[in-house]
Design a protein around this motif. Structure first.
Motif, short mmCIF file in Angstrom:
data_model
loop_
_atom_site.label_atom_id
_atom_site.label_comp_id
_atom_site.label_asym_id
_atom_site.label_seq_id
_atom_site.Cartn_x
_atom_site.Cartn_y
_atom_site.Cartn_z
N ASP A 18 0.82 -1.21 0.00
CA ASP A 18 0.00 0.00 0.00
C ASP A 18 0.86 1.26 0.00
O ASP A 18 0.44 2.30 -0.50
N THR A 19 2.05 1.16 0.58
CA THR A 19 2.97 2.30 0.63
C THR A 19 4.31 1.89 0.03
O THR A 19 5.37 2.10 0.61
N ILE A 20 4.24 1.28 -1.12
CA ILE A 20 5.42 0.75 -1.80
C ILE A 20 6.37 1.88 -2.19
O ILE A 20 5.95 3.01 -2.46
N SER A 21 7.66 1.59 -2.21
CA SER A 21 8.66 2.55 -2.67
C SER A 21 9.10 2.18 -4.09
O SER A 21 9.04 1.02 -4.48
N LEU A 22 9.53 3.19 -4.84
CA LEU A 22 9.90 3.00 -6.23
C LEU A 22 11.18 3.77 -6.52
O LEU A 22 11.27 4.96 -6.22
N THR A 23 12.18 3.09 -7.08
CA THR A 23 13.43 3.75 -7.48
C THR A 23 13.53 3.74 -9.00
O THR A 23 13.40 2.68 -9.63
N LEU A 24 13.72 4.91 -9.58
CA LEU A 24 13.79 5.05 -11.03
C LEU A 24 15.12 5.66 -11.44
O LEU A 24 15.62 6.57 -10.78
N GLU A 25 15.68 5.15 -12.53
CA GLU A 25 16.88 5.73 -13.11
C GLU A 25 16.56 6.14 -14.54
O GLU A 25 15.94 5.39 -15.28
N ALA A 26 16.95 7.37 -14.91
CA ALA A 26 16.60 7.87 -16.23
C ALA A 26 17.67 8.80 -16.78
O ALA A 26 18.52 9.31 -16.03
N HIS A 27 17.60 9.00 -18.09
CA HIS A 27 18.55 9.86 -18.80
C HIS A 27 17.77 10.91 -19.57
O HIS A 27 16.72 10.63 -20.15
N ALA A 28 18.28 12.16 -19.58
CA ALA A 28 17.66 13.24 -20.35
C ALA A 28 18.76 13.99 -21.08
O ALA A 28 19.90 14.09 -20.59
N GLU A 29 18.43 14.52 -22.26
CA GLU A 29 19.44 15.20 -23.05
C GLU A 29 18.81 16.32 -23.86
O GLU A 29 17.75 16.16 -24.47
N HIS A 30 19.46 17.49 -23.84
CA HIS A 30 18.99 18.64 -24.61
C HIS A 30 20.19 19.36 -25.19
O HIS A 30 21.06 19.83 -24.45
N GLN A 31 20.22 19.43 -26.53
CA GLN A 31 21.34 20.03 -27.23
C GLN A 31 22.65 19.39 -26.76
O GLN A 31 22.83 18.20 -26.92
#
Length: 298
Positions: free
Chosen positions: A213-226
């Protein structure tokens, strides 16, 4: 007052504070000035404001973002004293939109409820260009206050069950076969198909915790602009309580993040060590991230 109630109130209050900062220098009379030719904003300022608007809508969802934005816009509207002057001065077109059960956020024309409002009549009713000409006097009609990024917040309100299903969800399947849908919430910033970040790539995602009900979530991501890139590793925890009258779980709340930012010189490989920052405040993370990706690259 309980800690939970304080937290729920703070989320909306923090968003309002951020809108006040974001739009403080925005003249905002979009019905008299074409959005794409605003002489009072630089191209960099326009791009940065749009990036902020997309990010705020993503982490708060359209319903909450629209509600708080219209509260702020109403305050700015109260400061508009000039009139339209002439119907020929209106530059926004009236494009029909699908009908909704009810426009609870006040974006639609009060008269026809078919198009977005662009002006405000003397009695305070928001009207579209067509209805203003039919039902209002030009010498008392005021231009409606619109931020440059106004279109990002336009969201005719949904009622009943539609409000509960109007937010994006993450579907998680457990080893014992149980499958649950969780409101994405603030994790939408780093979630595939909902992230507003440029050049976005979802790298990985992992759930953990003792309670589903109160689960934790770890996310890894990449972003790029110019010529700039950002690597983000962030943790969120699920809040099953609704925010005021929204009718659905708040969703995943931001806990902390590690941001690695790099800048590449034109024609050179990125071999320098990245600038690493740690964040426990969502808006501090957004400020660092957006400034890095959209700030001056000269």
């Amino acid at each position: 007052m309980s800690t939970t109630v304080q937290t729920r109130q703070t989320a909306r209050a923090r968003l309002l504070t951020e809108l006040e900062r974001l739009f403080a220098a925005d003249a905002g009379l979009g019905s008299l000035v074409p959005y794409n030719g605003r002489p009072d904003m630089t191209e960099e300022a326009k791009e940065t404001q749009m990036a902020w608007a997309r990010a705020l809508v993503a982490v708060h969802g359209y319903d909450r973002a629209a509600a708080v934005y219209t509260e702020y816009a109403g305050r700015r509207q109260n400061t508009v004293t000039e009139t339209v002057g002439s119907w020929g001065n209106l530059v926004l077109a009236c494009s029909p939109i699908p009908r909704w059960d009810r426009d609870i956020h006040g974006f639609l024309c009060f008269s026809c409820v078919d198009t977005f409002a662009t002006v405000v009549a003397a009695d305070g009713d928001p009207l579209c260009n067509r209805c203003a000409r039919e039902h209002a006097a030009v010498d008392t009609t005021r231009p409606q206050w619109h931020a440059y990024s106004h279109s990002q917040f336009q969201f005719p309100g949904l009622m009943g069950e539609e409000r509960k299903t109007g937010e994006s969800k993450l579907l998680i399947r457990y080893e014992d076969g149980e499958e649950r849908g969780y409101v994405t919430g603030e994790a939408a910033l780093l979630t595939e198909r909902t992230s507003p970040l440029p050049g976005f790539t979802a790298v990985s995602g992992q759930t953990h915790g003792d309670s589903r009900d109160t689960i934790s979530l770890t996310l890894e991501a990449h972003a790029e602009h110019q010529r700039r890139t950002a690597e983000v590793l962030a943790t969120f925890v699920y809040d099953p309580e609704p925010e005021q009258w929204e009718g659905h779980d708040y969703g995943f709340r931001f806990v902390s993040a590690r941001l690695a930012a790099r800048s590449r010189k034109l024609g050179h490989l990125d071999i320098a060590d990245p600038a690493i920052t740690e964040h426990t405040d969502l808006y501090q993370l957004l400020d660092t991230l957006i400034t890095h990706l959209y700030g001056s690259q000269k």
